[in-house]
Design a protein around this motif. Structure first.
Motif, PDB file in Angstrom:
ATOM      1  N   TRP A 161      -7.537   7.608   0.390  1.00  0.00           N
ATOM      2  CA  TRP A 161      -7.343   7.470  -1.049  1.00  0.00           C
ATOM      3  C   TRP A 161      -8.010   6.183  -1.520  1.00  0.00           C
ATOM      4  O   TRP A 161      -7.727   5.104  -0.993  1.00  0.00           O
ATOM      5  CB  TRP A 161      -5.857   7.388  -1.374  1.00  0.00           C
ATOM      6  CG  TRP A 161      -5.091   8.660  -1.209  1.00  0.00           C
ATOM      7  CD1 TRP A 161      -4.944   9.395  -0.064  1.00  0.00           C
ATOM      8  CD2 TRP A 161      -4.322   9.329  -2.209  1.00  0.00           C
ATOM      9  NE1 TRP A 161      -4.144  10.481  -0.298  1.00  0.00           N
ATOM     10  CE2 TRP A 161      -3.750  10.462  -1.600  1.00  0.00           C
ATOM     11  CE3 TRP A 161      -4.069   9.075  -3.560  1.00  0.00           C
ATOM     12  CZ2 TRP A 161      -2.934  11.341  -2.308  1.00  0.00           C
ATOM     13  CZ3 TRP A 161      -3.258   9.943  -4.262  1.00  0.00           C
ATOM     14  CH2 TRP A 161      -2.697  11.076  -3.630  1.00  0.00           C
ATOM     15  N   LEU A 162      -8.896   6.294  -2.496  1.00  0.00           N
ATOM     16  CA  LEU A 162      -9.526   5.149  -3.144  1.00  0.00           C
ATOM     17  C   LEU A 162      -9.045   5.119  -4.587  1.00  0.00           C
ATOM     18  O   LEU A 162      -9.267   6.065  -5.336  1.00  0.00           O
ATOM     19  CB  LEU A 162     -11.051   5.280  -3.100  1.00  0.00           C
ATOM     20  CG  LEU A 162     -11.682   5.454  -1.714  1.00  0.00           C
ATOM     21  CD1 LEU A 162     -13.185   5.709  -1.850  1.00  0.00           C
ATOM     22  CD2 LEU A 162     -11.425   4.245  -0.838  1.00  0.00           C
ATOM     23  N   VAL A 178       4.762   5.549  -8.014  1.00  0.00           N
ATOM     24  CA  VAL A 178       3.401   5.822  -7.546  1.00  0.00           C
ATOM     25  C   VAL A 178       3.122   5.080  -6.244  1.00  0.00           C
ATOM     26  O   VAL A 178       2.579   5.651  -5.286  1.00  0.00           O
ATOM     27  CB  VAL A 178       2.374   5.445  -8.631  1.00  0.00           C
ATOM     28  CG1 VAL A 178       0.975   5.326  -8.036  1.00  0.00           C
ATOM     29  CG2 VAL A 178       2.383   6.485  -9.741  1.00  0.00           C
ATOM     30  N   LEU A 179       3.483   3.813  -6.182  1.00  0.00           N
ATOM     31  CA  LEU A 179       3.238   3.047  -4.963  1.00  0.00           C
ATOM     32  C   LEU A 179       4.092   3.568  -3.812  1.00  0.00           C
ATOM     33  O   LEU A 179       3.652   3.563  -2.651  1.00  0.00           O
ATOM     34  CB  LEU A 179       3.494   1.567  -5.215  1.00  0.00           C
ATOM     35  CG  LEU A 179       2.473   0.931  -6.167  1.00  0.00           C
ATOM     36  CD1 LEU A 179       2.918  -0.465  -6.572  1.00  0.00           C
ATOM     37  CD2 LEU A 179       1.096   0.869  -5.535  1.00  0.00           C
ATOM     38  N   ARG A 185       2.230   8.639   1.768  1.00  0.00           N
ATOM     39  CA  ARG A 185       0.998   9.243   2.287  1.00  0.00           C
ATOM     40  C   ARG A 185       0.483   8.449   3.487  1.00  0.00           C
ATOM     41  O   ARG A 185       0.016   9.023   4.466  1.00  0.00           O
ATOM     42  CB  ARG A 185      -0.074   9.290   1.195  1.00  0.00           C
ATOM     43  CG  ARG A 185       0.281  10.087  -0.047  1.00  0.00           C
ATOM     44  CD  ARG A 185       0.757  11.484   0.252  1.00  0.00           C
ATOM     45  NE  ARG A 185      -0.263  12.273   0.939  1.00  0.00           N
ATOM     46  CZ  ARG A 185      -0.045  13.474   1.446  1.00  0.00           C
ATOM     47  NH1 ARG A 185       1.164  14.020   1.364  1.00  0.00           N
ATOM     48  NH2 ARG A 185      -1.020  14.135   2.036  1.00  0.00           N
ATOM     49  N   ALA A 186       0.572   7.119   3.403  1.00  0.00           N
ATOM     50  CA  ALA A 186       0.125   6.285   4.523  1.00  0.00           C
ATOM     51  C   ALA A 186       0.970   6.549   5.765  1.00  0.00           C
ATOM     52  O   ALA A 186       0.446   6.591   6.886  1.00  0.00           O
ATOM     53  CB  ALA A 186       0.176   4.809   4.131  1.00  0.00           C
ATOM     54  N   ARG A 187       2.245   6.721   5.587  1.00  0.00           N
ATOM     55  CA  ARG A 187       3.120   6.984   6.739  1.00  0.00           C
ATOM     56  C   ARG A 187       2.813   8.334   7.386  1.00  0.00           C
ATOM     57  O   ARG A 187       3.171   8.557   8.548  1.00  0.00           O
ATOM     58  CB  ARG A 187       4.574   6.907   6.302  1.00  0.00           C
ATOM     59  CG  ARG A 187       5.042   5.469   6.055  1.00  0.00           C
ATOM     60  CD  ARG A 187       6.433   5.401   5.490  1.00  0.00           C
ATOM     61  NE  ARG A 187       6.891   4.015   5.399  1.00  0.00           N
ATOM     62  CZ  ARG A 187       7.971   3.618   4.740  1.00  0.00           C
ATOM     63  NH1 ARG A 187       8.719   4.513   4.097  1.00  0.00           N
ATOM     64  NH2 ARG A 187       8.309   2.348   4.722  1.00  0.00           N
ATOM     65  N   LYS A 188       2.153   9.211   6.650  1.00  0.00           N
ATOM     66  CA  LYS A 188       1.724  10.485   7.217  1.00  0.00           C
ATOM     67  C   LYS A 188       0.324  10.402   7.819  1.00  0.00           C
ATOM     68  O   LYS A 188      -0.250  11.411   8.219  1.00  0.00           O
ATOM     69  CB  LYS A 188       1.768  11.570   6.145  1.00  0.00           C
ATOM     70  CG  LYS A 188       3.193  11.933   5.716  1.00  0.00           C
ATOM     71  CD  LYS A 188       3.202  13.073   4.703  1.00  0.00           C
ATOM     72  CE  LYS A 188       4.628  13.450   4.330  1.00  0.00           C
ATOM     73  NZ  LYS A 188       4.672  14.574   3.351  1.00  0.00           N
TER      74      LYS A 188
END
Length: 262
Positions: A161-162, A178-179, A185-188
């Motif tokens: 994600w950018l 949102v954060l 998503r990062a944890r996935k």
């Protein structure tokens, strides 16, 4: 998950003769925050990493291969980009806009399936705009449009994600939401790389920081190493006061704007 790498990357900033080459890797599960004053090149860097602008020198690699070796459809499956500003070229509903995120996964002229529509609806619900799915995007507030843009990338399901100022126009509740979604998503296993102006959001949510200084200098590393008053005061030309809340540093501007004067 394919890591995103900058290799000897110098972004092309008009009027700047040179810049420090960037060498970093955004790995799976990492959340990077890019900090710097206005006009330093944060958006240009993001667009260069996405392959939308050529670098002055160096290269961007995805999964060990130069980005220019990838077909754009392949890149679109891997990278999702949230722009800082958006122009609505034609009338579209919120649901139709979110479904744009499925286009990289469809063959030419293929219609979205019920599964695609389901993913778009779920993404809109996750961003608290599901109730707006039949509204035209150009009738929404700035914060609502921002959440629709993020929902579109969520529908796209990229590994990386950018995001350019993802909390722009958002109220406090939706900033946190949102954060929190990006952290999930990062944890996935996804990678998150975002430009921010808010030091305190960066300190609370990012595990890596890239500092871009006027003139082309840069430094990067783990947040605890980067988010120190001396570097940040030099970055912004602003004296800071610091505290700690719930284990994270908090930065507030001091009265004197010149860090060299005291």
């Amino acid at each position: 998950m394919n890591p995103l790498q900058a290799r000897e990357l110098v972004i092309d900033i008009p009027g700047r003769s040179s810049g420090q080459p960037l060498n970093f890797t955004v790995g799976p599960g990492e959340i990077w925050g890019v900090l710097g004053p206005n006009g330093v090149g944060k958006t240009t860097l993001l667009h260069t990493l996405a392959g939308l602008r050529p670098p002055r020198s160096g290269s961007v690699h995805l999964g060990g291969h130069s980005l220019v070796e990838w077909k754009r459809r392949q890149v679109s499956k891997q990278l999702g980009l949230v722009f800082q500003d958006r122009q609505d070229g034609f009338p579209a509903t919120v649901l139709e806009t979110a479904l744009i995120g499925r286009h990289p996964w469809l063959s030419p002229w293929q219609m979205e399936s019920a599964e695609d529509v389901g993913k778009a609806r779920a993404a809109l619900e996750a961003l608290d705009v599901g109730q707006l799915r039949d509204r035209l995007v150009n009738t929404l507030s700035g914060g609502e449009r921002q959440r629709v843009a993020i929902a579109t990338v969520l529908t796209q399901s990229p590994d990386t994600w950018l995001l350019d100022e993802p909390t722009n126009h958002l109220d406090l509740h939706h900033q946190v939401a949102v954060l929190g979604l990006l952290r999930a998503r990062a944890r996935k296993g996804c990678s998150v790389f975002m430009c921010l102006h808010d030091l305190n959001l960066a300190a609370r949510w990012c595990d890596h920081i890239l500092l871009l200084f006027p003139g082309g200098e840069a430094c990067w590393g783990e947040s605890r190493q980067m988010l120190v008053p001396g570097a940040l005061e030099r970055l912004y030309g602003q004296k800071l006061r610091t505290a700690e809340i719930d284990g994270a540093p908090v930065f507030v501007p001091a009265g004197n704007s010149d860090p060299q004067s005291s």
